[in-house]
Write a protein that holds these residues in place. Structure first.
Motif: not given
Length: 750
Positions: A454-458, A462-464, A512-514
């Protein structure tokens, strides 16, 4: 020197590092008198009751009355600025004043204060020379530092009055004794030299970080600046001294942070950074100070952009209490303190608020695996192997597709599997997941894996979104931002992780994704020698790149060298990783404290060993029960100990998943429960072969050697953790055959 200024509204009173250690050894009534003394002295040092006197023949050293029997020794820094360096019985204050040596260190610019008589008598312990030897004399041992000159030691910042004594040292016992009394920098230099570090290495790693930039410009009369460079704290209120004295190591580290640690706390890092070190080296303290440092630099606000996390509930609660003590409610208000599984649960519930699944432990999940294989008539695979593969590879690395599983690395798993076998394993894993789903069950590792996805998808969204904004020249899309996209941002600005070695790969992917990659993003502390869960990770492969930003602490200020040396024997001959693909080491790990060797005792039966436990507790009758703990291998043995102590009239409290059940009594628990705790005295009972390690571990030796090695390593780490919870005294016992891990310790006692 002229008399201090006339009575004024108050004085500045500072406490020199190690003076507190002398004070805490005094009788409780005297410590109470010291509390009152510092309170009244800060109000008016010239009050008649202090009988403030300049010591005969000395220009800067004064004494002041604490009570009828004791006096404080103070350095007058100038004006109404004073440094408390010692508290001594009045009969010892005026004897041989030449023994009290103090000065400004010409390398560090700090104040060096030493009682040379104490060092001579307690460290060297030289026996009176006999007129005529009764037997031929043995050759004199070679001095430990014979290869170094007095000038070289002075260049490294060794306190100059101690150099003649240093050059006489011939044993490690003498060196450790000296390190206890010497200024801290002197002790660290000598211990590093003794551990084989070269002169150049010690100068670069120990001395240069704390050296003054221009020694030639050092003002020999500017004692106030020297005090600012010293390990000293200004006592601003009654609670300051009380905290230092009564909170033990944490109280000291709140104010006496070592310059090496201070540098790690305040350094600007270009990316993720790691601090490692053995038990008692101050890793957690560094993490807490790092959190406060990051919070202090935040712009004003009411959000919590700093995350402080660790691997379990008890440690998270302890971190919260310590951070409150260190930084107050203002700091706490800007920090999210939560253990990593709770954080993962929060993420998953945010995505699926109606989730009502029941959380189960790995042991119950293993039973479900076994039942699945029985029902499916599957006998090609072992339930334990499939459970480990599912936990460590599929969930542990957040693998969520069959194609990803075909490509994922299986480092440390030992047995290789073909592509066809991976297809079979993946199919069984899917059936197992469906089984849990139908039963309304889930494991902590499943939640961590889902949270990571979920956090990687988030993060991707964000980056996009940021890329689209950059493509428009920095202009946002008002239609997107007015909707749910307004809340699409990284959860944290900084993340600090304590006990990093016990987090899984999925946890690291989530963390890492947070936080956005960049300066000061992730700061982690840990020691793989204390790993108590089977999480084998390589941080670099998970996007946490610590290469070039790692540091190691080597001096323990909590546990005596005798206990550490025994505990390190448990790890003898075993290699440990450094969380990034290389080996970690405890080389150079030492203690500045000295004490008794651990006791090793054997019993014929568990019943007899329980009697030994009671007997040992009675020998520590002068130690508060809450400062004593008993560690055993199993929950059943915990119950046996509690029952036996109860019959002997000894209050005991069990340590549960949520911490001790009560504030009173001897603490009792299994080895898993003692991570992060500390006691003056510790008993580790039941350290028998078949219990430590448990007998089932050896079943893996032929079928899965890598797992066998990992399980043995984990069992060693648990025993190492338990042994290093002891500060002053450690007793180890067993019945029947002693654990194989005790062989180095038993050999040393023969």
């Amino acid at each position: 020197m002229t008399s201090p200024a006339a009575p004024s509204t108050g004085a500045t009173l500072r406490l020199l590092d190690k003076a507190d250690k002398e004070i805490v050894k005094l009788d409780r009534a005297i410590v109470g008198a010291v509390y009152k003394f510092q309170h009244d002295f800060r109000k008016n040092p010239n009050a008649g009751g202090f009988d403030l006197k300049q010591l005969k023949g000395d220009g800067r050293l004064w004494s002041a009355r604490v009570n009828r029997e004791y006096r404080a020794l103070l350095l007058h820094l100038g004006g109404n600025d004073w440094l408390l360096v010692s508290v001594k019985h009045r009969g010892h204050v005026h004897q041989n004043l030449d023994r009290l040596s103090y000065g400004i260190n010409q390398i560090t610019g700090a104040i060096d204060y030493v009682d040379l008589q104490v060092v001579e008598e307690d460290v060297l312990r030289r026996a009176p020379e006999a007129a005529v030897p009764a037997v031929p004399q043995q050759p004199v041992e070679q001095p430990l530092f014979a290869q170094y000159s007095a000038d070289q030691l002075a260049e490294l910042g060794v306190a100059e009055p101690l150099i003649p004594i240093v050059l006489k040292l011939t044993t490690d016992d003498e060196l450790l004794g000296l390190a206890e009394y010497a200024p801290r920098h002197t002790g660290e230099v000598l211990l590093r030299l003794r551990d084989g570090f070269s002169f150049a290495q010690v100068k670069e790693q120990v001395t240069e970080p704390v050296a003054v930039e221009k020694p030639e410009e050092l003002d020999a009369d500017d004692w106030q600046s020297a005090a600012d460079r010293s390990q000293a704290v200004v006592i601003t209120d009654d609670e300051t001294l009380q905290s230092i004295i009564e909170e033990g190591d944490f109280g000291r580290w709140k104010v006496f942070l070592h310059p090496t640690q201070e540098k790690l706390v305040r350094r600007e890092y270009s990316g993720p950074a790691r601090v490692s070190g053995g038990p008692g080296t101050g890793k957690t303290i560094v993490a807490l100070h790092r959190v406060k440092h990051l919070v202090d630099r935040l712009p004003p606000g009411h959000t919590k952009p700093v995350l402080l996390t660790t691997f379990n509930k008890n440690l998270a609660a302890d971190l919260r209490a310590r951070l409150l003590s260190l930084g107050g409610p203002e700091t706490l208000a800007r920090v999210d303190i939560v253990h990593v599984d709770q954080l993962a649960t929060r993420v998953v519930r945010e995505s699926d608020p109606g989730n009502a699944k029941r959380r189960i432990e790995d042991s119950q999940a293993l039973r479900e695996w076994r039942q699945l294989l029985v029902e499916a008539g599957e006998n090609r695979w072992d339930a334990e192997f499939l459970s480990d593969e599912w936990n460590q590879v599929i969930l542990g690395q957040a693998v969520h597709s069959r194609s990803d599983y075909f490509k994922v690395r299986r480092a440390g798993r030992g047995r290789s599997v073909t592509r066809a076998e991976r297809a079979e394993i993946w199919q069984l894993a899917e059936r197992f997941t469906q089984r849990l789903e139908l039963k309304g069950l889930e494991t902590h590792r499943q939640v961590a894996e889902r949270a990571a996805r979920l956090e990687i998808d988030r993060k991707i969204k964000i980056d996009n979104r940021q890329q689209q904004k950059d493509d428009r020249g920095g202009i946002g899309n008002i239609h997107v931002e007015s909707g749910s996209g307004a809340f699409l941002r990284y959860r944290y600005r900084h993340i600090v992780v304590d006990e990093a070695q016990d987090l899984s790969a999925a946890h690291w992917k989530m963390l890492r994704a947070m936080v956005p990659a960049g300066p000061n993003d992730i700061f982690l502390v840990g020691d793989t020698h204390q790993r108590i869960y089977d999480h084998q990770v390589t941080l670099g492969s998970l996007g946490v790149n610590i290469r070039g930003r790692s540091a190691r602490l080597t001096l323990s200020y909590r546990t005596t060298w005798e206990i550490l040396r025994s505990a390190m024997g448990v790890l003898e001959g075993v290699d440990y990783d450094d969380l990034d693909g290389d080996q970690d080491t405890l080389g150079g790990y030492r203690s500045v404290l000295h004490g008794l060797r651990p006791t090793l005792r054997e019993a014929e039966s568990w019943d007899e060993e329980l009697d030994l436990v009671v007997e040992q507790l009675n020998t520590w009758s002068d130690v508060p029960r809450e400062s004593v703990a008993i560690c055993v291998p199993t929950n059943e043995m915990v119950g046996d100990v509690v029952q036996r102590l109860g019959r002997r009239g000894i209050v005991a409290t069990e340590i549960t998943r949520d911490g001790p059940r009560s504030d009173e009594g001897v603490h009792i628990g299994t080895m898993y429960r003692f991570k992060g705790l500390e006691y003056r005295c510790m008993i580790i009972a039941g350290v028998s072969e078949g219990r430590v390690p448990r007998s089932s571990v050896d079943a893996w030796e032929r079928t899965d050697p890598p797992r066998h090695r990992r399980e043995l390593q984990r069992a060693r780490s648990l025993l190492f953790v338990a042994a290093t919870r002891a500060r002053d005294a450690l007793a180890i016992s067993w019945h029947g055959e002693p654990s194989r891990f005790l062989e180095p310790l038993r050999s040393g006692h023969r």
